[in-house]
Write a protein that holds these residues in place. Structure first.
Motif, PDB file in Angstrom:
ATOM      1  N   UNK A 144      -5.479  -0.831  -3.028  1.00 42.48           N
ATOM      2  CA  UNK A 144      -6.747  -1.227  -2.646  1.00 42.48           C
ATOM      3  C   UNK A 144      -7.275  -1.866  -3.611  1.00 42.48           C
ATOM      4  N   UNK A 145      -7.012  -1.895  -5.079  1.00 41.07           N
ATOM      5  CA  UNK A 145      -7.577  -2.471  -6.067  1.00 41.07           C
ATOM      6  C   UNK A 145      -7.105  -4.011  -6.046  1.00 41.07           C
ATOM      7  N   UNK A 146      -5.770  -4.393  -5.667  1.00 41.93           N
ATOM      8  CA  UNK A 146      -5.272  -5.683  -5.501  1.00 41.93           C
ATOM      9  C   UNK A 146      -5.960  -6.400  -4.017  1.00 41.93           C
ATOM     10  N   UNK A 147      -6.037  -5.514  -3.263  1.00 45.53           N
ATOM     11  CA  UNK A 147      -6.529  -6.149  -2.058  1.00 45.53           C
ATOM     12  C   UNK A 147      -8.093  -6.565  -2.232  1.00 45.53           C
ATOM     13  N   UNK A 153      -0.742  -8.548   0.079  1.00 42.90           N
ATOM     14  CA  UNK A 153       0.791  -7.993   0.354  1.00 42.90           C
ATOM     15  C   UNK A 153       1.362  -7.666  -1.133  1.00 42.90           C
ATOM     16  N   UNK A 154       0.872  -7.138  -1.943  1.00 34.78           N
ATOM     17  CA  UNK A 154       1.445  -6.753  -3.150  1.00 34.78           C
ATOM     18  C   UNK A 154       2.340  -5.650  -2.964  1.00 34.78           C
ATOM     19  N   UNK A 155       2.199  -4.776  -2.028  1.00 40.14           N
ATOM     20  CA  UNK A 155       3.241  -3.713  -1.937  1.00 40.14           C
ATOM     21  C   UNK A 155       4.509  -4.159  -1.443  1.00 40.14           C
ATOM     22  N   UNK A 156       4.653  -5.471  -1.289  1.00 37.36           N
ATOM     23  CA  UNK A 156       6.148  -5.979  -0.809  1.00 37.36           C
ATOM     24  C   UNK A 156       6.834  -6.102  -2.015  1.00 37.36           C
ATOM     25  N   UNK A 157       6.274  -6.036  -3.286  1.00 35.52           N
ATOM     26  CA  UNK A 157       6.887  -6.601  -4.765  1.00 35.52           C
ATOM     27  C   UNK A 157       7.389  -5.297  -5.367  1.00 35.52           C
ATOM     28  N   UNK A 158       8.879  -5.205  -5.434  1.00 38.89           N
ATOM     29  CA  UNK A 158       9.178  -3.805  -6.140  1.00 38.89           C
ATOM     30  C   UNK A 158       8.878  -3.538  -7.439  1.00 38.89           C
ATOM     31  N   UNK A 253       0.807 -14.856  -3.125  1.00 40.42           N
ATOM     32  CA  UNK A 253       0.210 -14.641  -1.825  1.00 40.42           C
ATOM     33  C   UNK A 253       0.313 -15.836  -0.841  1.00 40.42           C
ATOM     34  N   UNK A 254       0.241 -17.025  -1.401  1.00 38.30           N
ATOM     35  CA  UNK A 254       0.003 -18.284  -0.651  1.00 38.30           C
ATOM     36  C   UNK A 254       1.277 -19.067  -0.867  1.00 38.30           C
TER      37      UNK A 254
END
Length: 350
Positions: A144-147, A153-158, A253-254
């Protein structure tokens, strides 16, 4: 029972004995104790003030870590919970002092009853344990902080995880906190975790925690970085390297097709080691003097390896500010004008 600051003050009164016990690979040089790092390696990067108003304060020039002797006990012993740190400090203070000639490494002086499973392990292993204790990023406060920062789409980064109760201690006061944190894995070229970067968060909102220093690193950062979409095998002909975590995440992101790294500080950006097979290295700029130092240092190193360094500059202060205030479309347009045509065609995306 002694408070955290009282324990630190007690340790500082006998700073040299603390150093001889926990940093036995080091040596005294004037009013300092010099050693390689908090893992008790040989070297000269870490120094501890032994006397004067800063007695007990230490700093590591290689990793930018710093603190007092209570922090040093935590790092050298690989402890996570403050209760364990305080117990170890009290145990040391209650032991009879020995002369320098009799001093022996800390590991050999601990009784079995006080041995922690992480005692004497390298800093990288301690960082790896903390990262393993964290949970996936998706649908957490860190996500949520990053959003809120425009990074969707930060959750895609392991390389990113969330720790709901990460220990933090203020250096200037007695205060200790258990706070949620965004945890990023720092890895070497082979994908092995060498350190972690923590961003402590406000549990009641979508911002950083209201503490003096909401960002800290642990472990080995020099030459390593937080990696995004980075292969652990094969050549990496084109990539982006930058300083701040959120700035690089904004570019990711881009530019979803581009391998990227965040070196976390300007000094560590200058020391980053590009991978084998790299032909073009885009260096993401931050608009400050320290950022320019990192860019110039990495660019010189890249050129010495036969790599072409190209600087990407934001329109505002950094790329996260561009993403939030100008929007992804404007950010893409700005990047398109700076990328080589073959790169712009393959990596940019709304």
């Amino acid at each position: 029972m002694l408070s955290a600051s009282e324990l630190a003050d007690r340790l500082a009164r006998d700073a040299e004995a603390v150093c001889r016990h926990y940093l036995s690979a080091g040596r005294r040089a004037g009013n300092y104790w010099i050693v390689g790092d908090t893992a008790n390696s040989k070297g000269k990067s870490l120094y501890v003030h032994l006397s004067g108003p800063r007695a007990g304060r230490w700093a590591d020039a290689a990793t930018a870590e710093y603190g007092d002797l209570l922090d040093l006990v935590r790092e050298t012993c690989g402890l996570v919970d403050f209760r364990d740190v305080a117990d170890e400090a009290r145990r040391f203070l209650n032991e009879p002092r020995v002369s320098p000639a009799q001093s022996v490494p800390a590991a050999s002086r601990r009784s079995d009853a006080h041995v922690d499973p992480l005692v004497d392990r390298p800093a990288g292993e301690r960082a790896k344990r903390l990262f393993q204790m964290a949970q996936p990023l998706g649908a957490t406060l860190a996500d949520s902080y990053l959003r809120q920062r425009g990074i969707l789409r930060a959750a895609l980064h392991p390389a990113l995880r969330f720790h709901p109760s990460c220990y933090y201690r203020e250096l200037k006061t007695d205060e200790t906190h258990i706070l949620p944190a965004l945890v990023a894995a720092v890895t070497d070229p082979f994908g092995e975790i060498t350190g972690v970067h923590r961003t402590w968060l406000d549990p009641d909102g979508d911002s950083k925690a209201k503490i003096d220093d909401p960002r800290r690193a642990l472990g080995g950062l020099v030459g390593n970085a937080v990696r995004f979409r980075f292969p652990t095998r094969g050549p990496v002909p084109v990539m982006v390297a930058g300083e701040g975590l959120e700035s690089i995440l904004s570019l990711a992101h881009v530019m979803p097709g581009m391998p990227m790294v965040s070196a976390l500080t300007a000094n560590h950006l200058a020391a980053f080691r590009p991978p084998n097979g790299c032909l073009r290295l885009y260096v993401a700029a931050d608009a400050d003097a320290a950022g320019r130092h990192g860019i110039e240092g990495l660019s010189r190193h890249a050129q010495s390896l036969g790599i072409l360094p190209l600087v990407l500059t934001p329109e505002l202060g950094d790329f996260n500010e561009d993403l939030r205030r100008l929007g992804p479309g404007r950010l893409i347009a700005n990047l398109s004008a700076q990328l080589a045509p073959e790169d712009a065609q393959t990596v940019l995306s709304v």
